[in-house]
Design an enzyme around this catalytic site. Structure first.
Site, PDB file in Angstrom:
ATOM      1  N   THR A   1       0.842  -1.204   0.000  1.00  0.00           N
ATOM      2  CA  THR A   1       0.000   0.000   0.000  1.00  0.00           C
ATOM      3  C   THR A   1       0.870   1.245   0.000  1.00  0.00           C
ATOM      4  O   THR A   1       1.916   1.264   0.645  1.00  0.00           O
ATOM      5  CB  THR A   1      -0.864   0.018   1.277  1.00  0.00           C
ATOM      6  OG1 THR A   1      -1.786  -1.037   1.183  1.00  0.00           O
ATOM      7  CG2 THR A   1      -1.593   1.338   1.466  1.00  0.00           C
TER       8      THR A   1
ATOM      9  N   VAL B   1     -12.290  -5.065   3.334  1.00  0.00           N
ATOM     10  CA  VAL B   1     -11.624  -3.766   3.463  1.00  0.00           C
ATOM     11  C   VAL B   1     -10.506  -3.915   4.492  1.00  0.00           C
ATOM     12  O   VAL B   1     -10.713  -4.533   5.543  1.00  0.00           O
ATOM     13  CB  VAL B   1     -12.629  -2.673   3.901  1.00  0.00           C
ATOM     14  CG1 VAL B   1     -11.913  -1.353   4.158  1.00  0.00           C
ATOM     15  CG2 VAL B   1     -13.695  -2.478   2.822  1.00  0.00           C
ATOM     16  N   GLY B   2      -9.340  -3.374   4.164  1.00  0.00           N
ATOM     17  CA  GLY B   2      -8.195  -3.489   5.078  1.00  0.00           C
ATOM     18  C   GLY B   2      -8.046  -2.257   5.966  1.00  0.00           C
ATOM     19  O   GLY B   2      -9.008  -1.515   6.199  1.00  0.00           O
ATOM     20  N   ASP B   3      -6.843  -2.044   6.444  1.00  0.00           N
ATOM     21  CA  ASP B   3      -6.567  -0.937   7.370  1.00  0.00           C
ATOM     22  C   ASP B   3      -6.446   0.414   6.662  1.00  0.00           C
ATOM     23  O   ASP B   3      -6.618   1.466   7.289  1.00  0.00           O
ATOM     24  CB  ASP B   3      -5.245  -1.190   8.106  1.00  0.00           C
ATOM     25  CG  ASP B   3      -4.081  -1.304   7.124  1.00  0.00           C
ATOM     26  OD1 ASP B   3      -4.193  -2.087   6.157  1.00  0.00           O
ATOM     27  OD2 ASP B   3      -3.072  -0.597   7.296  1.00  0.00           O
TER      28      ASP B   3
ATOM     29  N   THR C   1       1.645   0.128   6.014  1.00  0.00           N
ATOM     30  CA  THR C   1       1.376  -0.875   4.997  1.00  0.00           C
ATOM     31  C   THR C   1       1.645  -2.216   5.656  1.00  0.00           C
ATOM     32  O   THR C   1       2.465  -2.313   6.569  1.00  0.00           O
ATOM     33  CB  THR C   1       2.230  -0.666   3.724  1.00  0.00           C
ATOM     34  OG1 THR C   1       2.026  -1.777   2.841  1.00  0.00           O
ATOM     35  CG2 THR C   1       3.702  -0.522   4.014  1.00  0.00           C
ATOM     36  N   GLY C   2       0.921  -3.227   5.229  1.00  0.00           N
ATOM     37  CA  GLY C   2       1.102  -4.528   5.863  1.00  0.00           C
ATOM     38  C   GLY C   2      -0.203  -5.290   5.871  1.00  0.00           C
ATOM     39  O   GLY C   2      -1.122  -4.970   5.116  1.00  0.00           O
TER      40      GLY C   2
HETATM   41  N1  ASP Z   1      -2.571  -2.825   4.263  1.00  0.00           N
HETATM   42  C1  ASP Z   1      -3.180  -3.292   3.045  1.00  0.00           C
HETATM   43  C2  ASP Z   1      -4.423  -4.051   3.351  1.00  0.00           C
HETATM   44  O1  ASP Z   1      -4.447  -4.825   4.288  1.00  0.00           O
HETATM   45  C3  ASP Z   1      -2.296  -4.172   2.245  1.00  0.00           C
HETATM   46  C4  ASP Z   1      -0.968  -3.624   1.918  1.00  0.00           C
HETATM   47  O2  ASP Z   1      -0.395  -2.844   2.651  1.00  0.00           O
HETATM   48  O3  ASP Z   1      -0.479  -4.020   0.847  1.00  0.00           O
HETATM   49  O4  ASP Z   1      -5.365  -3.918   2.599  1.00  0.00           O
END
Ligand code: ASP
Length: 320
Positions: free
Chosen positions: A151, A180-182, A202-203
């Site tokens: 991200t 939906v993520g963070d 990101t993560g």
């Molecule tokens: N944080 C993002 C999510 O969980 C993924 C990412 O950082 O690539 O949607």
């Protein structure tokens, strides 16, 4: 003082543009939106905007957020399809008195009503990635629902002392529709307060959200910590906590900047990179490394690393 910091090497072109704008007196809002849009528009980055990898039904669903650290205005979109620049939609939403976080069809209706550019965000290259993943799955190789994280998350400070934060992502490859993520979630994927500073993540969103890690970093900075100290403390402690309680911790990489333009970064993975530019520092890509004792340090990315990065990103993709 002005500055901008962002997750991953992919943000370099965007923050370079933002750096020029900030130098000329642009607002942190305009600079960060420009920087994130540059990442969204580049089709070879397969986790943000155009060219982002699809969900398990081969649809690209995008999450994004924008926060103004002076007014605390915030706007977010989740699972939006077929719009070119989710970050701009999030910024527009941040100005609404209510209805600041819209998902799916509601977010699309809002974007349509306000004239945002529609675009089919599924590229031929993303389709090949999808196809190859399906082939690998049926061949029964060990597949994780999640591998790597990408991200784009940014924090920006302008000459007037105003700060912003923004994120944009296609989320996890092969996620369930509607997941939906963070990244669009305040306090988890991002947080900023111009009186203190901001942070962005990101993560693995499912784990980042368990600790509201961006907010935690801002809180630690508010208590007087330097962004570097705050990032390291928050990431290290939460990583250990997750391992204690759940035996594992997902990938977690955080960047932060305070309202003096000082910055920091911490991660629990190998291979994380970030990009930063301030009044005192030209746009630079750093790689995060660990010494034998597990202590984190930064190295400026070499020319060879940078060349190789672009080469691998744009290399022809073979359909299996
Ligand atoms: N944080 C993002 C999510 O969980 C993924 C990412 O950082 O690539 O949607």
């Amino acid at each position: 003082m002005y500055g901008i910091i962002a997750t991953w090497r992919m943000a370099l072109e965007g923050i370079t543009e933002a750096d020029k704008m900030l130098k000329e007196g642009s607002s942190a809002g305009d600079a960060i939106e420009t920087a994130v849009k540059a990442v969204e528009d580049f089709e070879y980055y397969k986790s943000v905007g155009y060219g982002g990898l699809p969900n398990e039904e081969m649809e690209v669903e995008l999450d994004a957020a924008f926060m103004d650290g002076t007014t605390l205005d915030l706007g977010c979109v989740g699972g939006i399809k077929d719009f070119a620049n989710p970050v701009s939609i999030a910024r527009k939403l941040s100005k609404e008195p209510v209805n600041n976080f819209l998902v799916g069809a509601g977010a699309e209706k809002y974007a349509h009503r306000h004239g945002f550019e529609r675009k089919n965000m599924l590229t031929e290259r993303a389709k090949i990635h999808y196809h190859n993943r399906v082939v690998e799955t049926s061949a029964n190789t060990e597949l994780k629902p999640y591998s790597g994280h990408d991200t784009v998350g940014m924090v920006c400070l302008d000459c007037e002392g105003n700060m912003t934060s923004a994120t944009s992502t296609s989320g996890l490859f092969m996620k369930h529709p509607g997941r939906v993520g963070d990244s669009p979630v305040s306090g988890s994927g991002f947080y900023v307060d111009s009186n203190v500073g901001g942070a962005s993540a990101t993560g693995l969103g499912e784990d980042v959200m368990k600790g509201c890690v961006s907010y935690e970093i801002v809180r630690l900075m508010k208590d007087g910590m330097h962004p570097q100290q705050a990032c390291e403390k928050a990431v290290k402690e939460f990583d250990a906590d997750l391992k204690r309680r759940r035996n594992k911790a997902g990938d977690m990489s955080l960047i932060a900047m305070n309202n003096k333009g000082e910055w920091g970064c911490a991660t629990n993975i190998e291979g994380f990179s970030f990009a930063v530019a301030t009044e005192n520092e030209d746009p630079t890509v750093y790689l995060v490394k660990f010494d034998e004792d597990g202590k984190q340090y930064f190295e400026v990315a070499s020319k060879e690393w940078m060349d190789n990065y672009m080469k691998t990103r744009t290399a022809p993709l073979v359909r299996k």
